[in-house]
Design a protein around this motif. Structure first.
Motif, short mmCIF file in Angstrom:
data_model
loop_
_atom_site.label_atom_id
_atom_site.label_comp_id
_atom_site.label_asym_id
_atom_site.label_seq_id
_atom_site.Cartn_x
_atom_site.Cartn_y
_atom_site.Cartn_z
N GLN A 98 -1.98 -6.37 7.41
CA GLN A 98 -1.67 -5.70 6.42
C GLN A 98 -2.22 -4.77 5.35
OE1 GLN A 98 1.77 -7.18 7.15
NE2 GLN A 98 2.05 -8.10 5.38
N ASN A 99 -2.36 -3.92 5.26
CA ASN A 99 -3.23 -2.94 4.90
C ASN A 99 -2.32 -1.50 4.21
OD1 ASN A 99 -4.75 0.10 5.12
ND2 ASN A 99 -6.20 -1.20 6.55
N THR A 100 -2.84 -1.80 2.65
CA THR A 100 -2.20 -1.08 1.72
C THR A 100 -2.03 0.45 1.94
OG1 THR A 100 -2.37 -3.13 0.28
CG2 THR A 100 -2.40 -0.29 -0.65
N PHE A 101 -3.51 0.80 2.42
CA PHE A 101 -3.82 2.14 2.22
C PHE A 101 -3.07 3.05 2.92
CE2 PHE A 101 -6.66 5.64 4.57
CZ PHE A 101 -6.45 6.60 3.24
N VAL A 102 -2.73 2.15 4.76
CA VAL A 102 -1.71 2.98 5.68
C VAL A 102 -0.14 3.45 4.99
CG1 VAL A 102 -1.17 2.60 7.91
CG2 VAL A 102 -3.14 2.00 7.49
N THR A 103 0.09 1.73 4.24
CA THR A 103 1.49 1.60 3.65
C THR A 103 1.20 2.99 3.33
OG1 THR A 103 1.45 -0.52 4.06
CG2 THR A 103 2.81 0.66 2.33
#
Length: 294
Positions: A222-227
């Motif tokens: 789960q990667n917030t930056f990529v999201t």
């Protein structure tokens, strides 16, 4: 010449990608001189580009996580040509192979070979023989059963020239008098380069950095930056655990513009049969294989 693992380097791709990124760096210097409408147009094109990949090639055609009626499929195919990341058939074929053989030599952008390879390096070498051999064992006939996919594949080169380069450049010039130079480098080159790298971050960063609340035994995170960059595609541990889910994440107050778009199309009657993982299944999987982070 062969790269690590015995794969021959594709020098044409190395040169073209190098020139593209140099052009994007130069384009940054044009931002202060461009009209605000041009910058807004470039961002609009970025969003359309992203939807052609996320809602189109990824969630619709690769995973069949929902059904779309003809007008929406045509729009997504047009947006996908603006993305210029291979036609829908090739993109979906490679993505299915990636899921089936994730983090092995049969994975086109195997993250175990490092950040650079999984981000862009995989485009600089010929495909590993395992990608080709094992990919042949999968069934892709459903993709070519769609006339929209067949049409886009047949006219892909001309559609890319028109959608990725001509229209993004001509609209600012014709409608509000932006220079062709600024329009080309900002709405075409810079927008295209950013959209490529955002997509590649799903293959690289989202396979290496972040938590794994659904399955700690797989690499995707789960990667917030990529999201944020990939309009909802960074919930990658969830997606690889439940690849059939049209939202590619747990629903709720999560940032997922692609899901919002699909839901809006559902409200308009252009989307049907959205597949979702039941809450009970998600919770059970968290408890059984998750890393306890959510």
């Amino acid at each position: 010449m062969a790269a690590g693992g015995g794969q021959a380097i594709v020098w044409r791709n190395v040169v073209l990608m190098g020139l593209l990124h140099l052009g994007a760096v130069y384009a940054l210097s044009l931002v202060p001189r461009a009209q605000l409408l041009t910058l807004l147009w470039a961002y609009f094109c970025f969003l359309m580009t992203a939807l052609g990949v996320t809602a189109g090639a990824h969630r619709l055609w690769s995973h069949r996580s929902y059904k779309a009626k003809l007008p929406l499929r045509i729009f997504l195919a047009v947006a996908n040509s603006m993305a210029f990341q291979n036609d829908i058939y090739e993109w979906s074929r490679d993505h299915r192979v990636h899921h089936k053989y994730s983090e092995t030599d049969a994975d086109p952008h195997n993250a175990r070979r490092g950040f650079f390879f999984s981000h862009i390096g995989w485009l600089f070498v010929r495909k590993h023989k395992d990608v080709i051999e094992k990919g042949r064992k999968l069934d892709f006939t459903d993709l070519l059963d769609d006339p929209v996919v067949r049409f886009q594949r047949k006219y892909y080169k001309s559609s890319v020239v028109l959608m990725c380069f001509v229209i993004p450049t001509v609209v600012p010039w014709y409608l509000w008098g932006e220079s062709l130079w600024n329009a080309y480098f900002l709405a075409s080159i810079l927008r295209y380069t950013i959209s490529l790298n955002v997509t590649w971050l799903v293959n690289s960063a989202a396979h290496m950095y972040g938590n794994r609340p659904y399955d700690k035994n797989i690499n995707p995170r789960q990667n917030t930056f990529v999201t944020l960059g990939a309009i909802g595609e960074g919930f990658h541990n969830y997606h690889h655990t439940f690849p059939f889910d049209y939202s590619a994440s747990e629903l709720g107050l999560k940032f997922n513009p692609t899901t919002w778009f699909i839901d809006f199309m559902f409200w308009l009657g252009l989307v049907t049969e959205r597949k979702q993982a039941p809450k009970e299944m998600i919770q059970a999987r968290k408890e059984r294989t998750g890393d306890g982070s959510a």
